[in-house]
Scaffold this active site. Sequence first.
Site, PDB file in Angstrom:
ATOM      1  CB  CYS A 131      -0.954   0.000   1.188  1.00  0.00           C
ATOM      2  SG  CYS A 131      -0.164  -0.271   2.776  1.00  0.00           S
ATOM      3  CG  HIS A 213      -5.161   1.214   3.562  1.00  0.00           C
ATOM      4  ND1 HIS A 213      -4.405   0.430   2.717  1.00  0.00           N
ATOM      5  CD2 HIS A 213      -6.101   1.821   2.781  1.00  0.00           C
ATOM      6  CE1 HIS A 213      -4.862   0.558   1.484  1.00  0.00           C
ATOM      7  NE2 HIS A 213      -5.875   1.390   1.494  1.00  0.00           N
TER       8      HIS A 213
END
Length: 471
Positions: A131, A213
């Site tokens: 990510c 994230h």
Amino acid sequence: MNAAGGGSGSQAAGAAGVNSSLSHNALLSTASGATTMPMAQLADGWLELESDPGLFTLLLKDFGCHDVQVEEVYDLQKPIESPYGFIFLFRWIEERRARRKIVETTAEIFVKDEEAISSIFFAQQVVPNSCATHALLSVLLNCNENNLQLGDTLSRLKAHTKGMSPENKGLAIGNTPELACAHNSHAMPQARRRLERTGAGVSSCRFTGEAFHFVSFVPINGQLFELDGLKPYPMNHGGWEDSEDWTDKFRRVMAERLGIATGEQDIRFNLMAVVPDRRIAITHKLKMLRTNQAIVSGTLQKLLKADEQGESGNGDSQRPDTPTTLLEPSAFTARDLQSLLKNLDTEIAINEQHLADENDRRHMFKVDASRRTHNYDKFICTFLSMLAHQGVLGELVSQHLLPSKKVSGQGAANRISKQSTTASAGGSTTGATASTPKTQQQQAAAAKNGKSPSKTPGRRRKGRNKCRKRK
């Protein structure tokens, strides 16, 4: 989550489309032939990265993009000069808890048109732990190439993935050896050990509730887009006013997302900005200041020389021609030029210090990266074994354990002293009555007569008084 966690069948099909000419166990190499990595380790061997602007800046350099840096944003209201985009880090479990509140809003702003999606770089995160790289690429590959030098690796990736689906773009990222090697080179040794313990295929960034994230915010064609690899589609937050900058729109979106407007500041987050390399602007400004300094200094010298010749009686002397149209001799006196030259010297000194600070920051980025990625296990084991071989390890351990024992002993002593203090305090009330001068005389007289002193003289005295009252 369902769109991000694509099954093994779709992943194999996408991998076949991206690398149809390569076998699963083949070795992929870079264009220079310096980097090799087994094909099986590309998609499954990505490691977790920390959220650190220095790490991201060095990672961009490893990607081949040299004129960009990443800065941490501490104040949303503070203006940021010429950002390419923003990277928002948030706790995934908290976003999942708040999913019911924002699911309707995000569904309304999803861009589902395939032509619109293919016109931008939006990649779904189908590779575990990627990510951080996804967030950086979502910003860089959606910028104008005239304003940003991507480098060979990113330019090839952008051209190769043009027209691909978001899933295949994510697979292309995961199967690019240059990106995988650069990404993993900045991971801590603990991340590699965690990956070996848990096994490949499980993404802490995607599935673990305690993980964080990354998502990207970037302006595209006058619209603010949010690019999240765990979402099925890109999100369009709309445009901004003509009198505004796109960062103003971003601030409003972030204020609503973080709950600042309503006072619900319960989301742990980190915000970073992808901006041009500050050293480039400082170097350009220094060059301009030094040019102006040379012009002003030369004009001042000629002006002073002309004044000296005029004072010496040379009437044919003329005022000097200025080397630039910015300075006219009739408009500036020698004192004005001296003051201007002093200001230029000050500005040059300030910018030189800023440039030195930026270079020091880059140096510290490298130092921190070396400390972060170095594996100290061998050093620690060797050091402890040498101490044990010399026979001093046990003594050192005992010395370090002694303070804790002393603390526990002191605690017990304190408890004993408190109990004794309480006991003495309880007896002090009775002792106070017995320590009066009159009581001491009675005890001395009783001892002389061979009688034991009364333990409760006060009570006996009260009884006698009552008897006297009855009589």
